[in-house]
Design an enzyme around this catalytic site. Structure first.
Site, PDB file in Angstrom:
ATOM      1  CB  ALA A  10      -0.943  -0.007   1.199  1.00 23.33           C
ATOM      2  N   GLY A  14       1.266   1.265  -5.245  1.00 23.74           N
ATOM      3  CA  GLY A  14       0.100   0.428  -4.961  1.00 23.74           C
ATOM      4  C   GLY A  14      -1.174   1.245  -4.879  1.00 23.74           C
ATOM      5  CG  ASN A 105      12.375   1.032  -7.964  1.00 22.95           C
ATOM      6  OD1 ASN A 105      12.008   1.226  -9.126  1.00 22.95           O
ATOM      7  ND2 ASN A 105      12.360   1.979  -7.047  1.00 22.95           N
ATOM      8  CB  ALA A 131       3.067   7.956  -7.309  1.00 24.43           C
ATOM      9  CE  LYS A 185      12.527   2.459 -12.571  1.00 23.06           C
ATOM     10  NZ  LYS A 185      11.276   1.831 -12.149  1.00 23.06           N
ATOM     11  CD  GLU A 268      12.853  -1.179  -3.345  1.00 21.94           C
ATOM     12  OE1 GLU A 268      12.041  -2.059  -3.679  1.00 21.94           O
ATOM     13  OE2 GLU A 268      12.851  -0.035  -3.843  1.00 21.94           O
TER      14      GLU A 268
END
Length: 302
Positions: A10, A14, A105, A131, A185, A268
């Site tokens: 979320a 999401g 990602n 976003a 990416k 990440e």
């Protein structure tokens, strides 16, 4: 015909997809990780989408993983390091003909999910949409891009899973070469995100400041070496050139990795620079500049 999408994760992407899937006429249920998040959602009452000067609320449902059943369409937008542990409990909740899409990602987690969820069909997705969350479940659509989707599972599968139809302006592109797109990416993420976290700067500083730009150039040189060894042609021009274009276009943005470091959250990094270094190790290639940056960031507190 409207489909029922479950969304695991979320965060900003999401919530962005939840709003646009509802806008397109689909039913959406957010799968939340704990009762605290469920309480937050119940207070919010909906997913709020802010675009330019317009703010709208979209009615979605929410549940915990152990309350989900009969999942036919699953969109996974968790952080890469959470994917395996978050998705595995849902395997027996998914129908045998379910469609699972991993949108996040980095690299490595998508392939791991495809192995974990087999024989259920899994697709990978890569997005350039921008976003961010103004507050829980209140997403700001900050930049229009596109989302590429392609099948990861073996077999004669369409590049787009059935029923993945968001409302405009979200743009969806079928990509038969999704692995190559993920590498594109990854290369840009490796060139930008760790550096902004290291220097605590906006993306644009990597092209504006000579020292930072030189550091980015050395990272890109090493990424080029690995891609050449793997016979991967990512762009028409040098990776550095593409990284400069992206850093300039998103110049005022703070990367997600920098935001994670500032908030002392887990990053990440292992699925971005870490994945790059694992591939280099397999290939027998040294990437000392990327490795030093990885080690420097690993020493930062989380």
């Amino acid at each position: 015909m409207a489909d029922h999408w479950h969304i695991l994760g979320a965060g900003s992407i999401g919530c962005l997809w939840a709003a646009h899937l509802v806008k397109a006429g689909h039913k959406v249920t957010m799968i939340l990780r704990n009762s605290h998040r469920l309480d937050e959602f119940e207070k919010a009452g909906s997913v709020r989408l802010e675009t330019n000067d317009t703010t709208e609320d979209y009615a979605v449902k929410a549940c915990l993983a152990d309350r989900c059943e009969n999942i036919s369409h699953l969109l996974v937008t968790t952080k890469a390091y959470d994917t395996a542990s978050a998705i595995q409990p849902l395997k027996d909740k998914c129908r045998s003909d379910a469609s699972i899409v991993i949108l996040q990602n980095g690299m490595g987690a998508q392939q791991q999910a495809a192995e974990l969820m087999a024989p259920i069909n899994v697709w990978a997705a890569s997005t350039t949409d921008g976003a961010w969350l103004r507050s829980p479940f209140h997403v700001v659509y900050a930049g229009h891009g596109e989302t590429k989707v392609g099948a990861l599972s073996k077999g004669d599968l369409p590049n787009l899973p059935a029923g993945m139809t968001p409302a405009a302006p979200l743009k969806l592109v079928a990509d038969p070469s999704i692995e190559l797109s993920l590498w594109r990416k990854l290369a840009i993420n490796c060139a930008i995100n760790p550096l902004t976290a290291f220097y605590d700067c906006r993306n644009g500083a990597l092209t504006e400041d000579p020292e930072k730009h030189q550091h980015m150039a050395r990272l890109c040189d090493e990424i080029e070496q690995l891609c050449h060894h793997k016979h991967l042609k990512l762009f028409d021009g040098p990776i550095l050139q593409q990284a400069e274009i992206v850093a300039t276009a998103t110049g005022s943005n703070f990367s997600s990795m920098l935001q994670d470091v500032r908030h002392q959250r887990k990053t990440e990094l292992d699925f971005i620079t870490g994945y790059l270094l694992k591939q280099a190790q397999i290939a027998g290639i040294q990437l000392p500049v990327n490795e030093q940056l990885y080690n420097d960031l690993k020493e930062k507190p989380e």
